[in-house]
Design an enzyme around this catalytic site. Structure first.
Site, short mmCIF file in Angstrom:
data_model
loop_
_atom_site.label_atom_id
_atom_site.label_comp_id
_atom_site.label_asym_id
_atom_site.label_seq_id
_atom_site.Cartn_x
_atom_site.Cartn_y
_atom_site.Cartn_z
NE ARG A 1 47.44 68.35 -76.10
CZ ARG A 1 47.18 67.56 -77.53
NH1 ARG A 1 49.07 67.55 -77.74
NH2 ARG A 1 46.64 66.92 -77.80
NE ARG B 1 39.91 67.01 -80.86
CZ ARG B 1 41.09 67.05 -80.98
NH1 ARG B 1 42.13 66.33 -81.39
NH2 ARG B 1 41.78 67.90 -79.88
CB CYS C 1 43.04 60.27 -81.24
SG CYS C 1 44.27 59.04 -79.77
CG ASP D 1 46.10 56.92 -78.24
OD1 ASP D 1 46.61 57.45 -79.28
OD2 ASP D 1 46.62 57.03 -77.18
CD GLN E 1 41.05 62.74 -80.31
OE1 GLN E 1 41.92 63.67 -79.93
NE2 GLN E 1 40.45 62.21 -80.90
CG HIS F 1 42.58 63.88 -75.45
ND1 HIS F 1 42.93 65.37 -75.77
CD2 HIS F 1 43.97 63.31 -76.97
CE1 HIS F 1 43.12 66.08 -76.55
NE2 HIS F 1 43.76 64.57 -77.65
N1 CP Z 1 44.72 63.86 -81.17
C1 CP Z 1 45.36 65.46 -80.78
O1 CP Z 1 45.21 65.32 -80.01
O2 CP Z 1 45.99 65.16 -82.06
P1 CP Z 1 47.49 66.28 -81.56
O3 CP Z 1 48.12 66.12 -80.28
O4 CP Z 1 47.78 66.66 -82.65
O5 CP Z 1 46.94 67.75 -81.16
N1 NVA Z 2 47.52 58.70 -75.75
C1 NVA Z 2 48.13 60.11 -76.05
C2 NVA Z 2 47.20 60.35 -77.34
C3 NVA Z 2 47.43 61.82 -78.03
C4 NVA Z 2 47.48 62.70 -79.08
C5 NVA Z 2 49.29 60.84 -76.13
O1 NVA Z 2 48.87 61.36 -74.60
O2 NVA Z 2 50.56 60.99 -76.10
#
Ligand code: CP
Ligand code: NVA
Length: 304
Positions: free
Chosen positions: A98, A287, A259, A218, A128, A125
């Site tokens: 990440r 997930r 999400c 989101d 997801q 993502h």
């Molecule tokens: N939806 C998602 O990726 O959540 P987290 O940021 O908690 O991993």
């Molecule tokens: N768009 C959001 C998704 C979190 C899972 C972010 O990047 O913070």
């Protein structure tokens, strides 16, 4: 394909293969298929779902997840991604990463000879979205021909992967955003290249939800954009909040997805998240199952 950095790294057939493994793993979670595999979770940003679902999934299949917070690694002291990748490939069998910059993920994948999975970048993502379309398929019995309305920041990682995933899977997608936050032409162009007529963009959230099977939102401010928060709230509120009133303009059968994490009073209300249309916690659960299928696919391990 060595890596899963974008949802476009899998074809429709490969996505369905992952889903079919996920179905089996959902009813039969434990196996030893990842025995002896060490998988590094390298995270630059916070996470609840992605981290825990990958760790649990790897454990359930006999593998060993190793979590490394990038801020406590030598990356934070300036060690290059190149040197990091070439070192880590001597120890681990896969990296689930990440990151802030998608380019860093590409660089890591180029300097690590084994698979890299995108666990969220500023661009996409895909883990997801692979699970989200699985959840839609589970609820509706199909994905092809359904319409998904995404309300909010049409440029963020989740929206981008939803758009590209829709093109691959034959889902119709409408994005309702203020002009400044509508999807970039490059992403629309890529989606249209994969499948013509996939993407519709509008400023009108009511119109977007009026014939949608799924309404998805989101956060307005993604991780790393905190400085823009005030400006974004001004641009999105109140028009682009998914609340009971907006959902009342959608057909009766429409389901709601997010999400997570949710920011109540911004992109969504608590009533919607805990309301009758919401499937957000089934979505979060999936997930786990889908990523387990993805891990097997990336290791080219088949599930009997
Ligand atoms: N939806 C998602 O990726 O959540 P987290 O940021 O908690 O991993
Ligand atoms: N768009 C959001 C998704 C979190 C899972 C972010 O990047 O913070």
């Amino acid at each position: 394909m060595k890596d899963f950095l974008s949802i476009t790294d899998l074809s429709k057939e490969e996505i369905k293969e992952v889903w079919s493994m996920a179905n089996k793993l959902k009813s039969n979670p434990y196996n030893e298929l990842l025995k002896g595999k060490n998988i590094l979770l390298l995270f630059e940003k916070p996470s609840t779902r992605t981290r825990v679902s990958f760790e649990v999934g790897i454990n359930q299949m006999g593998g060993n997840p190793i979590y490394m917070d990038a801020s406590t690694s030598q990356l934070s002291r300036g060690e290059s991604i190149e040197d990091t990748g070439h070192t880590l490939e001597r120890y681990v069998d896969m990296i689930v990463a990440r990151v802030y910059r998608h380019e860093d993920l590409i660089k890591l994948a180029m300097n690590f000879s084994k698979p890299v999975i995108n666990a969220l970048s500023d661009l996409e993502h895909p883990a997801q979205i692979l699970a989200d379309y699985y959840t839609i398929n589970e609820k509706f019995g199909k994905v092809e021909g359904l319409k998904l309305a995404f309300i909010g920041d049409g440029q963020n990682n989740v929206a981008t992967s939803l758009i590209l995933g829709a093109a691959i899977l034959g889902v119709k997608i409408v994005i309702a955003s203020p002009p400044k936050y509508q999807p970039k032409q490059a992403i629309i162009g890529l989606a249209e290249e994969i499948r013509k007529g996939t993407v519709e963009v509008t400023e009108d959230p009511i119109k977007a939800v009026s014939d949608a099977d799924v309404v998805y939102t989101d956060v307005f401010t993604s991780m790393g954009q905190e400085k823009e928060k005030e400006e974004r709230i001004k641009a999105f509120l109140p028009k682009y909040q998914v609340n009971d009133e907006l959902l009342s303009k959608a057909p009766k059968h429409t389901l709601f997805m997010h999400c997570l994490p949710a920011h109540y009073g911004e992109e969504v209300t608590k009533e919607v998240i805990y309301g009758p249309k919401s499937i957000v916690f089934d979505q979060a659960e999936n997930r786990l199952h889908v990523q387990k299928g993805l891990l097997l696919k990336m290791f080219k391990i088949s599930l009997k």
